[in-house]
Design a protein around this motif. Structure first.
Motif, short mmCIF file in Angstrom:
data_model
loop_
_atom_site.label_atom_id
_atom_site.label_comp_id
_atom_site.label_asym_id
_atom_site.label_seq_id
_atom_site.Cartn_x
_atom_site.Cartn_y
_atom_site.Cartn_z
N GLN A 18 0.84 -1.19 0.00
CA GLN A 18 0.00 0.00 0.00
C GLN A 18 0.88 1.25 0.00
O GLN A 18 2.01 1.21 0.48
N ASN A 38 -8.47 3.35 -8.96
CA ASN A 38 -9.60 2.50 -8.58
C ASN A 38 -9.52 1.14 -9.27
O ASN A 38 -9.90 0.11 -8.68
N ASN A 41 -6.94 -0.79 -7.29
CA ASN A 41 -7.47 -1.10 -5.96
C ASN A 41 -8.51 -2.21 -6.01
O ASN A 41 -8.62 -3.01 -5.08
N SER A 42 -9.27 -2.27 -7.10
CA SER A 42 -10.32 -3.29 -7.21
C SER A 42 -9.74 -4.70 -7.33
O SER A 42 -10.43 -5.68 -7.05
N LYS A 44 -7.31 -5.78 -5.48
CA LYS A 44 -7.00 -6.17 -4.10
C LYS A 44 -5.61 -6.82 -3.93
O LYS A 44 -5.41 -7.71 -3.10
N THR A 47 -2.91 -1.36 -2.58
CA THR A 47 -3.86 -0.29 -2.28
C THR A 47 -3.19 1.07 -2.41
O THR A 47 -2.20 1.36 -1.74
N LYS A 49 -3.84 4.91 -1.73
CA LYS A 49 -4.72 5.76 -0.95
C LYS A 49 -4.48 7.22 -1.31
O LYS A 49 -3.39 7.76 -1.09
#
Length: 207
Positions: A18, A38, A41-42, A44, A47, A49
């Motif tokens: 992350q 996004n 991030n989808s 997984k 990540t 931020k």
């Protein structure tokens, strides 16, 4: 690391899967980068931020070396700084708007380029497969299962096993030698800190 095909990764990564991101571009490209973030991030596996202040990854507007990037037909570039323990210390990402515009990139294609640069930010290298978002001239391909697998494999290695057990030292004043590393890449090396400049070339200049 899981058995089978070796992941196409660089020899550096973040401490964990992350990182914070500061977006310093206008509304249109903020939307492009947000879509790319996004998308990753989808999956997984890593990540990103988004934060308002200083971050580990900074998305930059037009650069002072823009003319040089345009001359080399670089539509996207990732400046990845890492120390002698193989830890990424900071990343700067940039899309070259004038080339994207002049070569007729759609918004979705610009998102694909942003996904590619984010891949470099997490530690992925160029993939020789054209069916990978990390292919060196990606335009039409978004994140693929092989890209997700490579990121997962890279971050599945415990930090205690991955990083070199040395005091982390960096230097921004040491002389840096420029070493060519394939189409679109330039490696800047110093004794303590290495900056990898990984760029995406517009495919129309090759085919």
């Amino acid at each position: 690391m899981p058995s089978g095909r070796l992941p196409v990764v660089n020899p550096w990564r973040f401490e964990t899967n992350q990182a914070t991101v500061q977006i310093k571009v206008g509304t249109y490209y903020s939307q492009v980068w947000t879509r790319a973030i996004n998308a990753w991030n989808s999956k997984k596996v890593f990540t990103f931020k988004i934060v308002k202040g200083p971050a580990q990854i900074t998305i930059l507007p037009a650069q002072s070396n823009e003319a040089s990037l345009i001359k080399q037909n670089f539509v996207g570039v990732a400046y990845v700084n890492h120390d002698n323990t193989k830890r990424i210390t900071s990343v700067q990402l940039h899309l070259v708007n004038s080339l994207l515009k002049s070569n007729g990139y759609t918004t979705s294609q610009r998102v694909n380029v942003a996904e590619h640069e984010l891949g470099h930010a997490m530690g992925l290298a160029h993939n020789p497969s054209k069916q990978s978002v990390m292919y060196k001239t990606t335009r039409y391909v978004s994140i693929q299962p092989i890209d997700v697998k490579n990121a997962k494999d890279l971050y599945s290695i415990p930090a205690s096993q991955y990083f070199i057990n040395l005091p982390a030292t960096t230097s921004t004043t040491a002389n840096k030698d420029v070493i060519a590393n394939g189409a679109g890449d330039r490696l800047f090396k110093s004794p303590f800190e290495t900056r990898s400049v990984q760029a995406l070339v517009d495919p129309s200049t090759i085919y």
